[in-house]
Design a protein around this motif. Structure first.
Motif, PDB file in Angstrom:
ATOM      1  N   GLY C  15       0.813  -1.212   0.000  1.00 47.55           N
ATOM      2  CA  GLY C  15       0.000   0.000   0.000  1.00 47.55           C
ATOM      3  C   GLY C  15       0.849   1.266   0.000  1.00 47.55           C
ATOM      4  O   GLY C  15       0.524   2.249  -0.671  1.00 47.55           O
ATOM      5  N   GLY C  16       1.941   1.230   0.750  1.00 49.02           N
ATOM      6  CA  GLY C  16       2.820   2.398   0.793  1.00 49.02           C
ATOM      7  C   GLY C  16       3.419   2.695  -0.566  1.00 49.02           C
ATOM      8  O   GLY C  16       3.497   3.850  -0.993  1.00 49.02           O
ATOM      9  N   ILE C  17       3.826   1.622  -1.256  1.00 49.49           N
ATOM     10  CA  ILE C  17       4.436   1.807  -2.575  1.00 49.49           C
ATOM     11  C   ILE C  17       3.403   2.305  -3.570  1.00 49.49           C
ATOM     12  O   ILE C  17       3.655   3.234  -4.343  1.00 49.49           O
ATOM     13  N   VAL C  18       2.211   1.698  -3.551  1.00 50.73           N
ATOM     14  CA  VAL C  18       1.168   2.122  -4.492  1.00 50.73           C
ATOM     15  C   VAL C  18       0.836   3.599  -4.257  1.00 50.73           C
ATOM     16  O   VAL C  18       0.767   4.390  -5.202  1.00 50.73           O
ATOM     17  N   ALA C  19       0.677   3.981  -2.990  1.00 51.07           N
ATOM     18  CA  ALA C  19       0.342   5.375  -2.689  1.00 51.07           C
ATOM     19  C   ALA C  19       1.424   6.308  -3.215  1.00 51.07           C
ATOM     20  O   ALA C  19       1.143   7.358  -3.800  1.00 51.07           O
ATOM     21  N   LYS C  20       2.668   5.895  -3.016  1.00 50.61           N
ATOM     22  CA  LYS C  20       3.770   6.744  -3.475  1.00 50.61           C
ATOM     23  C   LYS C  20       3.807   6.836  -4.997  1.00 50.61           C
ATOM     24  O   LYS C  20       3.938   7.928  -5.568  1.00 50.61           O
ATOM     25  N   GLU C  21       3.672   5.701  -5.670  1.00 56.16           N
ATOM     26  CA  GLU C  21       3.754   5.708  -7.128  1.00 56.16           C
ATOM     27  C   GLU C  21       2.615   6.537  -7.735  1.00 56.16           C
ATOM     28  O   GLU C  21       2.828   7.294  -8.675  1.00 56.16           O
ATOM     29  N   LEU C  22       1.418   6.393  -7.168  1.00 56.71           N
ATOM     30  CA  LEU C  22       0.281   7.150  -7.703  1.00 56.71           C
ATOM     31  C   LEU C  22       0.439   8.634  -7.388  1.00 56.71           C
ATOM     32  O   LEU C  22       0.187   9.492  -8.239  1.00 56.71           O
ATOM     33  N   ALA C  23       0.864   8.950  -6.169  1.00 53.80           N
ATOM     34  CA  ALA C  23       0.984  10.356  -5.790  1.00 53.80           C
ATOM     35  C   ALA C  23       2.054  11.049  -6.615  1.00 53.80           C
ATOM     36  O   ALA C  23       1.885  12.190  -7.050  1.00 53.80           O
ATOM     37  N   VAL C  24       3.160  10.340  -6.841  1.00 53.07           N
ATOM     38  CA  VAL C  24       4.231  10.929  -7.647  1.00 53.07           C
ATOM     39  C   VAL C  24       3.761  11.144  -9.087  1.00 53.07           C
ATOM     40  O   VAL C  24       4.146  12.107  -9.747  1.00 53.07           O
ATOM     41  N   ALA C  25       2.886  10.256  -9.568  1.00 50.67           N
ATOM     42  CA  ALA C  25       2.366  10.397 -10.930  1.00 50.67           C
ATOM     43  C   ALA C  25       1.297  11.487 -11.024  1.00 50.67           C
ATOM     44  O   ALA C  25       0.749  11.730 -12.099  1.00 50.67           O
ATOM     45  N   GLY C  26       0.959  12.075  -9.881  1.00 53.19           N
ATOM     46  CA  GLY C  26       0.044  13.216  -9.910  1.00 53.19           C
ATOM     47  C   GLY C  26      -1.388  12.888  -9.533  1.00 53.19           C
ATOM     48  O   GLY C  26      -2.258  13.762  -9.566  1.00 53.19           O
ATOM     49  N   LEU C  27      -1.654  11.648  -9.151  1.00 53.85           N
ATOM     50  CA  LEU C  27      -3.017  11.327  -8.721  1.00 53.85           C
ATOM     51  C   LEU C  27      -3.217  11.782  -7.272  1.00 53.85           C
ATOM     52  O   LEU C  27      -2.291  11.749  -6.466  1.00 53.85           O
ATOM     53  N   SER C  28      -4.423  12.194  -6.954  1.00 55.27           N
ATOM     54  CA  SER C  28      -4.717  12.484  -5.555  1.00 55.27           C
ATOM     55  C   SER C  28      -5.077  11.164  -4.872  1.00 55.27           C
ATOM     56  O   SER C  28      -5.857  10.376  -5.396  1.00 55.27           O
ATOM     57  N   VAL C  29      -4.464  10.959  -3.717  1.00 57.19           N
ATOM     58  CA  VAL C  29      -4.564   9.652  -3.065  1.00 57.19           C
ATOM     59  C   VAL C  29      -4.973   9.825  -1.607  1.00 57.19           C
ATOM     60  O   VAL C  29      -4.461  10.720  -0.919  1.00 57.19           O
ATOM     61  N   VAL C  30      -5.888   8.992  -1.150  1.00 53.25           N
ATOM     62  CA  VAL C  30      -6.130   8.860   0.289  1.00 53.25           C
ATOM     63  C   VAL C  30      -5.657   7.469   0.685  1.00 53.25           C
ATOM     64  O   VAL C  30      -6.071   6.476   0.089  1.00 53.25           O
ATOM     65  N   LEU C  31      -4.744   7.424   1.659  1.00 51.81           N
ATOM     66  CA  LEU C  31      -4.199   6.152   2.136  1.00 51.81           C
ATOM     67  C   LEU C  31      -4.829   5.863   3.492  1.00 51.81           C
ATOM     68  O   LEU C  31      -4.609   6.589   4.454  1.00 51.81           O
ATOM     69  N   SER C 536       1.597  -0.806 -10.057  1.00 56.34           N
ATOM     70  CA  SER C 536       1.399   0.645 -10.043  1.00 56.34           C
ATOM     71  C   SER C 536       1.782   1.247 -11.386  1.00 56.34           C
ATOM     72  O   SER C 536       1.115   2.157 -11.882  1.00 56.34           O
ATOM     73  N   ALA C 537       2.872   0.730 -11.961  1.00 55.97           N
ATOM     74  CA  ALA C 537       3.311   1.246 -13.256  1.00 55.97           C
ATOM     75  C   ALA C 537       2.220   1.017 -14.296  1.00 55.97           C
ATOM     76  O   ALA C 537       1.893   1.909 -15.090  1.00 55.97           O
ATOM     77  N   ALA C 538       1.637  -0.183 -14.290  1.00 52.65           N
ATOM     78  CA  ALA C 538       0.564  -0.501 -15.236  1.00 52.65           C
ATOM     79  C   ALA C 538      -0.651   0.387 -14.989  1.00 52.65           C
ATOM     80  O   ALA C 538      -1.289   0.891 -15.918  1.00 52.65           O
ATOM     81  N   LEU C 539      -0.936   0.594 -13.699  1.00 53.08           N
ATOM     82  CA  LEU C 539      -2.096   1.402 -13.332  1.00 53.08           C
ATOM     83  C   LEU C 539      -1.931   2.842 -13.826  1.00 53.08           C
ATOM     84  O   LEU C 539      -2.847   3.437 -14.409  1.00 53.08           O
ATOM     85  N   VAL C 540      -0.736   3.393 -13.588  1.00 52.55           N
ATOM     86  CA  VAL C 540      -0.496   4.774 -13.998  1.00 52.55           C
ATOM     87  C   VAL C 540      -0.576   4.906 -15.516  1.00 52.55           C
ATOM     88  O   VAL C 540      -1.137   5.868 -16.042  1.00 52.55           O
ATOM     89  N   GLU C 542      -2.373   3.104 -17.522  1.00 50.11           N
ATOM     90  CA  GLU C 542      -3.775   3.033 -17.929  1.00 50.11           C
ATOM     91  C   GLU C 542      -4.502   4.310 -17.532  1.00 50.11           C
ATOM     92  O   GLU C 542      -5.357   4.808 -18.252  1.00 50.11           O
ATOM     93  N   TRP C 543      -4.131   4.867 -16.368  1.00 52.24           N
ATOM     94  CA  TRP C 543      -4.734   6.126 -15.893  1.00 52.24           C
ATOM     95  C   TRP C 543      -4.506   7.222 -16.908  1.00 52.24           C
ATOM     96  O   TRP C 543      -5.410   7.980 -17.244  1.00 52.24           O
ATOM     97  N   LYS C 544      -3.297   7.279 -17.406  1.00 55.87           N
ATOM     98  CA  LYS C 544      -2.978   8.354 -18.341  1.00 55.87           C
ATOM     99  C   LYS C 544      -3.756   8.179 -19.641  1.00 55.87           C
ATOM    100  O   LYS C 544      -4.003   9.143 -20.346  1.00 55.87           O
ATOM    101  N   GLY C 545      -4.162   6.947 -19.943  1.00 53.14           N
ATOM    102  CA  GLY C 545      -4.980   6.721 -21.125  1.00 53.14           C
ATOM    103  C   GLY C 545      -6.446   7.047 -20.892  1.00 53.14           C
ATOM    104  O   GLY C 545      -7.021   7.894 -21.586  1.00 53.14           O
ATOM    105  N   THR C 546      -7.025   6.430 -19.871  1.00 50.87           N
ATOM    106  CA  THR C 546      -8.484   6.517 -19.733  1.00 50.87           C
ATOM    107  C   THR C 546      -8.944   7.346 -18.549  1.00 50.87           C
ATOM    108  O   THR C 546     -10.087   7.808 -18.512  1.00 50.87           O
ATOM    109  N   GLY C 547      -8.093   7.474 -17.560  1.00 55.41           N
ATOM    110  CA  GLY C 547      -8.521   8.152 -16.341  1.00 55.41           C
ATOM    111  C   GLY C 547      -9.536   7.363 -15.541  1.00 55.41           C
ATOM    112  O   GLY C 547      -9.998   7.815 -14.507  1.00 55.41           O
TER     113      GLY C 547
END
Lengths: 370, 181, 550
Positions: C15-31, C536-540, C542-547
């Motif tokens: 969870g810590g890694i996912v939160a960090k990877e998403l937050a660094v990619a610019g997503l707003s995250v609640v952990l 997380s890399a895959a998620l980011v 896909e996020w950048k594609g579809t949101g």
């Protein structure tokens, strides 16, 4: 309806009077009965019985433990709720409130401590840029500084980075000592009252105050000086002679050596704890085997006046040791006074002694017990 | 005396207040007479328990269980984490006493060590569950952390050659030189 | 509450890694984290109350009050257990999760560990499978974990490891006395000993200093912050981005779904017990194998009557941990040096390749044994109490070495987590219920591993040995729990796809040990971390594609 309000008012006033009266009365009760009042609260009995067997047996509880009205009310509440913790400990504020009371009896020691580095405040220790830019703050700092602090390092200093500027965020602690008397003294430790402190250096024996004990933050209790470990120290592969003065064992708790670190020669060769590793200052060279307390006053570390205790009688060269190129003369000297050897200067061999040698003087250096 | 003069002077207000406090104390019922310094055990139970613990970890060159504070450890936990064992202890200590009295006609704590050992061995046979509980708790108290009342002054760790507190020097490192990301 | 891009449930290794990877990619995250962020006052290294020895409770959660679990024995009888008791299969509940107090062995699985079925075939009664991804897919993310979290060690001594592009970022800690006893013995046996990779600083790294070699490591939090967990690496990075908000003391109740069957957020109880809803574009479940499964199973609705991701009754199955076996060796000289962390040397000669055995596991020496750990580990025949026991403690405490290792488990579909129909926790949520057992072949492998450990100890000079190879009659999960939301390509036999996306809910992810198809013969944390980076890399992407917006 009005009558009810009036009655409620009276009840309230009476309750307030009783509670304030209880606290004040209890305070009187504590001071007047030499701790028996405190001991009547069951959970305090063992603490009171400890102080009665200690060097501080003649002192009343409240002479040291001045407690605010709020604190006393809290004690009463905790007692009534039976919600005292498994380990009844002084809180950081209690320790700091208590510390100035030490000088009521120990003026000289208090003044010496207060003036020296061991009397440094939390701000001086924890908000020091010279340190904090080099090493990150961590909870282990609290092992030797602010050991009574009831929290995490991040609750004490901010920001937790190496950029700063740093601030002790517990404003009430900022100007309080980081190493209070209770860091090295256990007031309740069993022992006998002494009239005056024994001489700073005694050749005859090693006087150890009964109260000398290290406060271990992890266990939240003191460990008495004589029970503490004195390490085996090495210079390379060589086993160094270390003074067995139990007082020095307290110094070692914080001025401690490390196990060899990765990538060092000591690690590669499998050598054990090295002199000078970590914060270790075990004397070597000409001073090998001396106790820390042979030169330093434990209360403020000051060693300025200590040379004369042994020199020039002990000096081989017969010259003024205080003028030699060592870190005693100047902090920038390459010759650390803890480790300086004759051969550091006399690279081609040490000349024959000009002054009486140790053997001819027939005196063992103080504190050198093997 | 530093503040002796102050405390010796009893003002009328303090006198009254002391009376109020005393009354309050009586009303609250601050009494712990049959418990001495113990939190859960009675003094009698504590003597029985100490005798059992001292057979589990007897004295030799190093202290016995009770000298190291093991009964204090168990007593403290019985009103805390081991509250669920209160009944076992009440019953078990009573049974140990019954054994002692039926076999030797005296309370366990007053028997010579050899006879105590005999009783504790019999307890292990007859009340294995209670004995296992005391045995484990004794080991925890003797070899565990001093903060819980047992292992006083870390005696058992020192017996094993483990310094306490251990010497742990800090690394003298310079973040400027260290690898960093 | 303001809608955010992502809610991550659980602030542990993954969870810590996912939160960090998403937050660094610019997503707003609640952990969300159910436990607290422990302070130094909570981390006072108590021999009787830590995350390994729990006789006085768990130091790093959960507390005993109001957090029961249930396990079902072989006879079908149920047992309700406290969080500090054995059958609970606890890991931790706090910021950092298990990584706050773990021993920090940071192993890569071997390439064969990702294709167990095609290597060995599935033993009868097992659910042994291949992962849908390979070692090569994860290799870059193993490396990312090693460098971002920080791993010391040196595995160049073993030929039995997958290829790596870069060496570990830190050298090993200087070896202790046990290493110097065991290394030559292993070499004499023709084995390939090496320094265990550890998520622990051996030199200054990432702005923190090295290990101070204390006695209290596994089960305790590190006061010099030399042990690298998510709480002192990725989570602070996530918080520093300003995109991530960490909410502690928050227990997830259920994942909310909309009328079209997509996740729309998480309902949770905050630290004061109030029921809150946090809406989000995506939801990531990282609560560890037991609790992630429980959350999915508790998230029932009209569209998902059996819980989320559970259309084919797969959630909670294939629960596995590690079957630890080994041996104790008793020596006639002192092997103990009081220099932590203790575990230093390992072999992975026996992970694979033994005829008739379906895998194996690494073997390593154990962390420093505290005195309380020796009480029941004296040579066989030693009285359990009395003078002889005390003297044996004195004699043996510094003269023993333990070698043991995590035998890779053969998973079964019956070993599983469900939610109990009757028992509720303090939030009123149905609790985890364990049933099933370990596949018997696992015990056969474990027995062989124990004999191998014994042989190594004897070669090193042990004068007595005793085997540690039990056959527990209860599911194995514990701190190495895994497998409850299997990763796979077929929705009928798995819960998430190869990027950890729940098969039938496109904006719901399970990223933690739950997705492990098999659990390797190693401590799983680095794989959990690598999978978290990978997913997380895959998620980011896909996020950048579809949101993920519908």
């Amino acid at each position: 309806m009005k009558r009810w309000w009036k009655l409620a008012g009276w009840v309230f006033a009476f309750a307030a009077l009783v509670s304030i009266g209880s606290v004040e009365g209890a305070s009187y009760y504590y001071t007047s009965q030499h701790g028996q009042g405190c001991a009547s609260c069951h959970e305090m009995a063992s603490y009171v019985s400890a102080v009665h067997g200690s060097a501080h047996r003649a002192v009343n509880c409240m002479q040291c433990h001045t407690a605010s009205l709020a604190t006393r009310l809290r004690h009463i509440r905790v007692h009534l709720e039976r919600s005292w913790p498994e380990q009844i400990r002084l809180r950081d504020v209690d320790v700091l409130e208590m510390t100035p009371n030490c000088q009521n009896c120990h003026q000289q020691e208090y003044a010496t401590w207060h003036a020296g580095p061991h009397g440094a405040t939390c701000s001086q220790i924890f908000a020091n840029p010279a340190h904090n830019t080099q090493r990150r703050l961590m909870n282990d700092c609290l092992r030797c500084h602010g050991m009574h602090f009831n929290g995490d390092i991040r609750d004490l200093v901010q920001p937790q980075n190496t950029q700063g500027p740093w601030k002790v965020i517990r404003a009430d602690l900022a100007d309080q000592p980081a190493m209070p008397c209770a860091a090295c003294h256990q007031m309740h430790r069993e022992g006998t009252p002494s009239t005056r402190p024994p001489g700073r250096i005694s050749v005859a024996g090693l006087p150890v105050h009964d109260t000398l004990a290290f406060f271990d933050r992890r266990e939240q209790m003191h460990f008495t000086a004589v029970s503490l470990a004195i390490p085996e120290m090495h210079d390379g592969a060589r086993l160094v002679t270390v003074s067995q003065d139990p007082r020095g064992a307290i110094c070692y708790q914080c001025h401690a050596p490390r196990q060899p670190e990765a990538g060092t020669a000591a690690a590669a060769n499998g050598w054990d704890r090295q002199v000078g590793s970590g914060d270790d200052r075990t004397p070597m060279g000409v001073h090998e085997g001396l106790s820390c307390l042979a030169c330093h006053d434990g209360h403020n570390e000051n060693a300025r006046a200590s040379c004369k205790t042994c020199h020039p009688r002990m000096s081989h060269c017969g010259i003024d040791v205080e003028k030699m190129d060592t870190s005693f003369l100047s902090a920038s000297s390459a010759h650390n006074i803890h480790w300086v050897k004759c051969t550091d200067c006399h690279r081609k061999g040490v000349p024959k002694a000009k002054a009486p040698t140790r053997a001819s003087a027939g005196v063992r250096p103080p504190g050198r017990t093997g | 005396m530093l503040s002796g003069s102050k405390s010796a002077l009893v003002t009328r207000r303090q006198f009254v207040a002391a009376g109020v406090a005393g009354g309050a104390a009586v009303a609250i019922g601050c009494n712990a007479t049959d418990r001495g310094n113990w939190e859960f055990l009675t003094v009698d139970q504590s003597r029985t328990l100490a005798a059992i613990c001292d057979q589990i970890v007897p004295a030799d060159d190093f202290p016995a269980a009770s000298q190291a504070g093991v009964p204090d450890y168990i007593d403290r936990q019985l009103i805390r984490h081991y509250r669920r064992y209160q009944d076992e202890y009440r019953r078990g200590l009573e049974q140990a006493e019954a054994l002692s009295r039926s076999r030797f006609g005296r309370e366990l704590a007053s028997l010579p060590a050899r006879q105590q050992l005999e009783i504790v061995a019999a307890l292990e046979q007859q009340k294995p569950e209670f004995f296992a509980l005391v045995r484990n708790h004794t080991m925890e108290g003797y070899y565990g952390s001093p903060r819980h009342g047992g292992n006083r002054d870390a005696v058992s760790w020192k017996m094993l050659g483990l310094p306490e507190p251990p010497l742990l020097g800090r690394a003298q490192y310079d973040l400027g030189k260290g690898e960093s990301q | 509450m303001k809608r955010v891009n992502a809610v991550v449930v659980g602030a542990g290794a993954a969870g810590g890694i996912v939160a960090k990877e998403l937050a660094v990619a610019g997503l707003s995250v609640v952990l969300l984290e159910r436990g607290k962020w422990y302070t130094a006052a909570d981390c006072r290294k108590d021999d009787l109350r830590n995350q390994r020895t729990t006789v006085l409770g768990n130091a790093f959660g959960p507390e005993d009050e109001g957090t029961p679990r249930v396990w079902v024995d072989a006879q079908g009888a149920t047992h309700t257990v406290l969080a500090s008791e054995g059958g609970y299969n606890n890991n931790a509940a706090c910021v950092g999760g298990g990584t706050l107090s773990y021993g920090a062995q940071a192993w890569r699985y071997m390439p064969q560990d990702f294709r167990m079925r095609s290597t060995y075939g599935a033993p009868a009664g097992s659910s042994l499978e291949d992962w849908p991804i390979s070692y090569d897919d994860l290799e870059p993310f193993y490396e990312q974990a090693e460098y971002e979290i920080g791993v010391s060690g040196d595995d160049s001594g073993t030929p039995f490891r997958g290829p790596r592009r870069r060496p570990l970022p830190m050298p090993p800690l200087p070896p202790g006395r046990e290493f110097s006893v065991l290394e030559p013995a292993a070499k004499r046996l023709g084995l390939h000993p090496f320094h265990i990779p550890m998520a622990r600083n051996s030199v200054p790294y990432n702005g923190r200093g090295p290990c101070m070699r204390c006695r209290w490591c596994v089960g305790f939090a590190c006061e010099v912050d030399a042990k690298n967990g998510s709480q002192n690496t990725v989570i602070p990075v996530a918080l520093n981005t300003g995109n991530c908000e960490l909410r502690t003391g928050c227990m997830a109740k259920e994942i909310l779904t909309d009328e079209r069957g997509r996740a729309r957020g998480v309902a949770y109880f905050d630290e004061r017990g109030r029921l809150r809803e946090q809406w989000s574009d995506i939801v990531v479940v990282s609560g560890c194998a037991t609790e992630s499964a429980r959350l999915l199973l508790n998230s029932t609705s009209g569209l998902f009557p059996y819980g989320l991701g559970n259309r084919y009754d797969q959630v909670g199955r294939h629960l596995q941990g590690h079957h630890y076996t080994g041996a104790l060796g008793y020596f006639d000289f002192e092997t103990y040096d009081d220099i932590g962390p203790g575990a230093t040397i390992a072999i992975s000669d026996y992970n694979h390749g033994t005829p008739d055995l379906c895998g194996g596991g690494m073997l390593a020496n154990e962390f420093i044994r505290l005195p309380i750990h020796m009480v029941d580990r004296l040579p066989p025949g030693t009285p359990r109490w009395g003078l002889a026991h005390k003297q044996a403690m004195r004699h043996w405490h510094k003269r023993t070495i333990v070698i043991m290792g995590p035998t890779q488990q053969i998973p079964t579909a019956d070993a599983r987590v469900t939610v109990d129909p009757a028992v509720r926790d303090k939030w009123g949520l149905p609790v985890c219920r364990f049933s099933g057992n370990v596949h018997p072949h696992t015990f056969e492998i474990g027995e062989v591993q124990a004999r191998r450990a014994e042989a190594w100890l004897k070669e090193a000079g042990a004068i007595h040995t005793s085997l540690m190879a039990g056959k527990p009659t209860i599911v194995s999960a514990g701190q190495h729990q895994a497998g409850t939301c299997r990763m796979g390509n077929d929705p009928r036999t798995s819960v998430v796809n190869k990027t950890c996306q729940v098969h039938d809910v496109d904006n719901l992810f399970v990223i933690d040990s739950s997705v492990h198809v098999t659990n390797g013969g190693f401590n799983p944390v680095l794989t959990i971390m690598a999978v978290a980076y990978y997913a997380s890399a895959a998620l980011v992407r896909e996020w950048k594609g579809t949101g993920f917006r519908s």
